[in-house]
Design an enzyme around this catalytic site. Structure first.
Site, PDB file in Angstrom:
ATOM      1  N   SER A  86      15.502  10.350   6.217  1.00 18.96           N
ATOM      2  CA  SER A  86      16.907  10.394   6.613  1.00 18.96           C
ATOM      3  C   SER A  86      17.591   8.982   6.622  1.00 18.96           C
ATOM      4  CB  SER A  86      16.896  11.035   8.158  1.00 18.96           C
ATOM      5  OG  SER A  86      15.972  10.305   8.995  1.00 18.96           O
ATOM      6  N   LEU A  87      18.745   8.795   7.286  1.00 20.46           N
ATOM      7  CA  LEU A  87      19.159   7.407   7.330  1.00 20.46           C
ATOM      8  C   LEU A  87      19.228   6.825   8.548  1.00 20.46           C
ATOM      9  CD1 LEU A  87      22.310   7.991   5.173  1.00 20.46           C
ATOM     10  CD2 LEU A  87      20.084   6.804   4.460  1.00 20.46           C
ATOM     11  N   GLU A 117      30.328   5.946   0.561  1.00 16.41           N
ATOM     12  CA  GLU A 117      30.771   7.184   0.484  1.00 16.41           C
ATOM     13  C   GLU A 117      30.755   8.132   1.729  1.00 16.41           C
ATOM     14  OE1 GLU A 117      26.473   8.986  -1.212  1.00 16.41           O
ATOM     15  OE2 GLU A 117      27.142   7.162  -2.108  1.00 16.41           O
ATOM     16  N   LYS A 119      29.867  10.707   4.659  1.00 15.76           N
ATOM     17  CA  LYS A 119      28.851  11.343   5.144  1.00 15.76           C
ATOM     18  C   LYS A 119      29.082  12.784   5.343  1.00 15.76           C
ATOM     19  CE  LYS A 119      24.880  10.821   8.171  1.00 15.76           C
ATOM     20  NZ  LYS A 119      24.697  12.089   8.764  1.00 15.76           N
ATOM     21  N   ASP A 121      29.030  16.481   6.746  1.00 13.92           N
ATOM     22  CA  ASP A 121      28.172  16.964   7.778  1.00 13.92           C
ATOM     23  C   ASP A 121      28.048  18.585   7.559  1.00 13.92           C
ATOM     24  OD1 ASP A 121      27.110  17.119  10.266  1.00 13.92           O
ATOM     25  OD2 ASP A 121      28.881  17.109  11.377  1.00 13.92           O
ATOM     26  N   ARG A 140      15.879  20.768   3.393  1.00 11.31           N
ATOM     27  CA  ARG A 140      14.994  19.430   3.726  1.00 11.31           C
ATOM     28  C   ARG A 140      13.686  19.821   4.433  1.00 11.31           C
ATOM     29  NH1 ARG A 140      14.521  15.830   8.215  1.00 11.31           N
ATOM     30  NH2 ARG A 140      14.361  13.748   7.513  1.00 11.31           N
ATOM     31  N   TYR A 230      22.971  12.148  -4.526  1.00 10.91           N
ATOM     32  CA  TYR A 230      21.526  11.103  -4.668  1.00 10.91           C
ATOM     33  C   TYR A 230      21.222  11.872  -6.015  1.00 10.91           C
ATOM     34  CZ  TYR A 230      17.729   8.381  -3.411  1.00 10.91           C
ATOM     35  OH  TYR A 230      16.435   7.841  -3.112  1.00 10.91           O
ATOM     36  N   LYS A 316      28.194   5.988  11.774  1.00 15.51           N
ATOM     37  CA  LYS A 316      28.748   7.348  12.536  1.00 15.51           C
ATOM     38  C   LYS A 316      30.091   7.117  12.934  1.00 15.51           C
ATOM     39  CE  LYS A 316      26.415  10.619  13.187  1.00 15.51           C
ATOM     40  NZ  LYS A 316      25.069  11.489  13.388  1.00 15.51           N
ATOM     41  N   CYS A 411      31.246  38.503  39.960  1.00 12.44           N
ATOM     42  CA  CYS A 411      32.087  38.468  39.023  1.00 12.44           C
ATOM     43  C   CYS A 411      33.433  37.985  39.688  1.00 12.44           C
ATOM     44  CB  CYS A 411      32.124  39.893  38.234  1.00 12.44           C
ATOM     45  SG  CYS A 411      33.456  39.929  37.216  1.00 12.44           S
ATOM     46  N   CYS A 414      35.740  41.385  39.365  1.00 12.46           N
ATOM     47  CA  CYS A 414      35.416  42.686  40.126  1.00 12.46           C
ATOM     48  C   CYS A 414      34.462  42.518  41.088  1.00 12.46           C
ATOM     49  CB  CYS A 414      35.015  43.769  39.199  1.00 12.46           C
ATOM     50  SG  CYS A 414      33.263  43.495  38.479  1.00 12.46           S
ATOM     51  N   CYS A 429      28.604  40.076  33.483  1.00 10.14           N
ATOM     52  CA  CYS A 429      28.913  41.100  34.603  1.00 10.14           C
ATOM     53  C   CYS A 429      28.538  42.433  34.095  1.00 10.14           C
ATOM     54  CB  CYS A 429      30.493  41.082  34.972  1.00 10.14           C
ATOM     55  SG  CYS A 429      31.054  42.596  35.780  1.00 10.14           S
ATOM     56  N   CYS A 435      35.229  46.815  35.382  1.00 12.68           N
ATOM     57  CA  CYS A 435      35.643  45.310  35.558  1.00 12.68           C
ATOM     58  C   CYS A 435      37.045  45.293  34.502  1.00 12.68           C
ATOM     59  CB  CYS A 435      34.553  44.495  34.982  1.00 12.68           C
ATOM     60  SG  CYS A 435      34.896  42.873  34.999  1.00 12.68           S
TER      61      CYS A 435
END
Ligand code: IVH
Length: 689
Positions: A86-87, A117, A119, A121, A140, A230, A316, A411, A414, A429, A435
């Site tokens: 990972s980075l 570039e 990143k 997600d 991974r 990559y 990030k 609740c 009710c 509930c 309800c």
């Protein structure tokens, strides 16, 4: 003559595959299709048919693989050739400057370029190509071993299965991110909400959850996308990372348009600041910028730490966050009784909108944050749709700060004591038939488009009827607007409902007529959809269909034993128990009998049932060749209708082969070897007559 004919078929299949690969690339990568969707489908259909008829020309990378199959097998664990590291993350401009200086120092004054570039997600993937063919796709995993998800990845249209001839190495690996575009993510969540399935919090979870599904067909339906970032291997085309990716783009991979080689720190920071804003217009989620030393020679020189490369770093983006006051907590009760705590905040500006409320998910989160009323809290809009509270600034606490938040025990709607099931974070509930929000929610679900599709009624009208005391369950709707057939005209409606709707604002004769019609139309809604409309917890559309197939009447379903329910495809303990619980409740049985008395469909229609037999029960049948009397699909339906099973390939378990003209020689040979009989069209039709 025969050989020549076969060669033609083979050539035709090869041509179709090549063309379909090319059109797929035009459509999904270049965004410029040359042919219509219809023409594409037509070619795909032809190839599918030829592949069925000629299994001897099987190609694991055929474009037909995009459609996915129903095969269900555990994932194989595979070792990565190069570990998937990972980075290191950075969060500020000064940390980026530190990285830049470290690289400069490490390269001892040499000139260098940094490739900047996006990143992405999503979830990372390693793709292995041999001679231009995708041979393996691995997640991974723990970085050393990952799951072989090749069958699922093959359904992703932007990942080439077969590269057009080009200057790529014999063997190479390319890594990237599998993503679920925002639009697909929103649609998927909408559908899941309708089916009462848990929602995905963000596209990242949705993408990785989808990639791990055991059913490639479902993966195909979810329309994942990809970006590759990559390239690895021994004989790469260039010394530059950027140049290699440009090459990969020319081979057919989807590569970010937003890559840039930068020389100075200022250029890098400009790139970061530009994309911090511009990324909001991208169709997929991004959470930062990756900076990579461009030259591979220089990358090797800089090397790795135990966890990550020294030649790359991730910046990030700051999740947009704001500080505001927690005024109070309210609790919402969903259609299934789930209690959701909602933080009510002093309105604050965040990422272009005013935020007044935030979700806090459940009691554990409240406890974990140690929330007090009056606290100053941080709200964030990360990848999530709804803003959430991520922290408390305790330095603001003083004698005026209110009490610690304690989760409610009854609740709010009710008053029923709440329950919490073992292993679940949510409170419920349990009063599902008494309800108010649960009742209203059930009615809304019942009338929704994919359930009974009752036009003219919406959540507001449902709320009006319910609050006025006219309706307390879905049978009430039929009582008012149809009354077992007694109400057919507007006069009859007013006659039978003397209390009059005129007191409801905006509710005029026209609206009444509209509802009357759609209520009457709903009597034609087939049983599987009625079953879905009942809103049995965990019984979504697909499950309702499968249940109706195995239990063609509501009575047979109501009396089914746990074990029998578990035999239905896709039904596990949780669903089975929920069904048993539903039918064990007298009030539900009463409701169903009321609906039945109004004429709703609670059995598979006669049409379908009457054509059903068990003439082919227990038989596994392979269909092969070209037919003249019915299409292949029609034969498939006939087999199923008569209790048989259509299977794709010949094995010892095959009962017989339904063969048309031109059955493939390999299949013929295999059938003869295994002594499996071959039945022609006419014989098959008389068999089921
Ligand atoms: S390069 C050795 N480039 O971020 C370098 N990663 O923590 C390997 N990611 O697991 C990664 N966009 O899933 C790289 N343009 C990009 C990326 C990227 C997203 C993900 C990837 C990786 C994680 C790094």
């Amino acid at each position: 003559m025969k050989i020549e004919l076969l060669m033609n078929v083979k050539e035709r299949m090869e041509w179709l595959r090549k063309e379909l690969h090319r059109h797929n690339h035009n459509y999904y990568i270049l965004n410029s299709p040359e042919i219509s969707d219809q023409e594409f489908d037509y070619m795909m259909r032809e190839l599918q048919d030829l592949e069925q008829a000629h299994p001897e020309y099987y190609d694991p990378n055929s474009p037909t693989m995009r459609v996915g199959s129903d095969l269900n097998k555990e994932f194989k664990q595979v070792a990565h050739k190069y570990p998937m590291l990972s980075l290191a993350n950075t969060y500020s401009e000064s940390e980026v400057a530190d990285f830049y200086d470290r690289v400069k120092k490490g390269l001892e004054g040499e000139d260098f370029e940094i490739c900047c570039e996006m990143k992405y997600d999503g979830t990372s993937i390693s793709l292995i190509y041999e001679d231009g063919r995708l041979v393996q796709a691995v997640t991974r995993g723990d970085g050393v071993h990952g799951d072989d998800v090749t069958a699922n990845v093959k359904t992703i249209h932007s990942i080439p299965l077969q590269l057009a001839p080009g200057d790529y190495p014999h063997n190479f690996e390319i890594r990237g991110e599998i993503l679920m575009p925002w639009k697909v993510f929103e649609e998927l969540n909408l559908e899941r909400e309708l089916n009462e399935e848990p929602l995905f919090a963000n596209p990242r979870n949705a993408a990785s959850g989808t990639l791990k599904l055991q059913n490639p067909k479902e993966v195909a339906r979810r329309k994942l996308d990809s970006y590759l970032y990559y390239l690895l291997g021994e004989n790469l085309p260039a010394d530059g990372h950027y140049e290699n990716l440009e090459k990969a783009r020319s081979w057919g991979f989807k590569i970010s348009e937003g890559m840039k080689k930068c020389k100075t720190l200022q250029e890098i920071l400009d790139f970061i600041n530009y994309w911090d804003v511009e990324r909001k217009n991208l169709p997929v989620a991004t959470d930062g910028i990756v900076l990579k030393v461009n030259s591979l020679v220089q990358q090797r020189h800089l090397g790795y730490t135990a966890k990550s490369p020294r030649w790359a770093i991730a910046y990030k983006f700051q999740a947009e966050r704001a500080l505001t006051k927690l005024e109070k907590i309210t609790y919402q009760v969903g259609r299934t009784g789930v209690i959701t705590p909602v933080a009510n905040l002093t309105p604050v500006q965040l990422a272009g909108t005013v935020v007044k409320r935030a979700s806090i998910h459940n009691a554990d989160v409240i406890e974990g944050l140690d929330l007090h009323i009056g606290d100053m809290v941080y709200v964030e809009k990360g990848g999530e749709i709804i803003p959430k509270i991520t922290g408390v600034d305790k330095s603001y606490r003083n004698s005026l700060t209110g009490e610690k938040v304690r989760f409610i025990t009854v609740c709010p709607e009710c008053g029923t004591p709440l329950v919490r099931f073992e292993g679940e974070a949510a409170h419920y509930c349990p009063n599902d038939v008494g309800c108010p929000p649960q009742i209203k929610g059930k009615i809304e679900h019942f009338i929704s488009r994919r359930a009974m599709n009752i036009d003219g009624l919406g959540p507001e009208t449902v709320a009006l009827f319910f609050n006025a005391g006219y309706v307390h369950d879905v049978a009430g709707l039929y009582d008012i607007f149809y009354r077992k057939g007694e109400i057919q005209t507007l006069d009859e409606f007013y006659d039978k409902n003397p209390w009059h709707f005129m007191s409801i604002p905006g509710f005029k004769s026209k609206s009444v007529l509209k509802i009357m019609k759609s209520i009457k139309d709903s009597l034609q809604v087939p049983y599987p959809r009625v079953l879905f409309a009942l809103g049995i917890r965990f019984v979504g559309e697909a499950t309702a269909k499968l249940l109706a197939k195995s239990f063609p009447t509501i009575e047979s379903l109501a009396s089914a034993k746990l074990q029998e329910l578990l035999e239905v495809e896709g039904v596990g303990e949780v669903i089975a128990e929920s069904i048993i619980k539903y039918f064990a409740d007298e009030r539900n049985i009463h409701l169903i009998s009321e609906l039945k008395a109004n004429g709703l469909q609670f059995a598979l229609s006669e049409e379908i049932l009457s054509e059903r037999t068990d003439k082919l029960a227990g038989k596994s049948i392979v269909i092969s060749g070209v037919f003249t009397k019915h299409s292949r699909d029609e034969y498939k339906t006939m087999i199923e209708r008569h209790g048989g099973k259509n299977v794709g390939s010949i094995s010892v378990k095959t009962s017989f082969i339904l063969a048309g003209e031109n059955m493939g020689p390999a299949k013929l040979e295999k059938a003869q070897k295994l002594g499996i009989s071959i039945v022609n069209e006419d014989d098959f039709l008389s068999m089921i007559e």
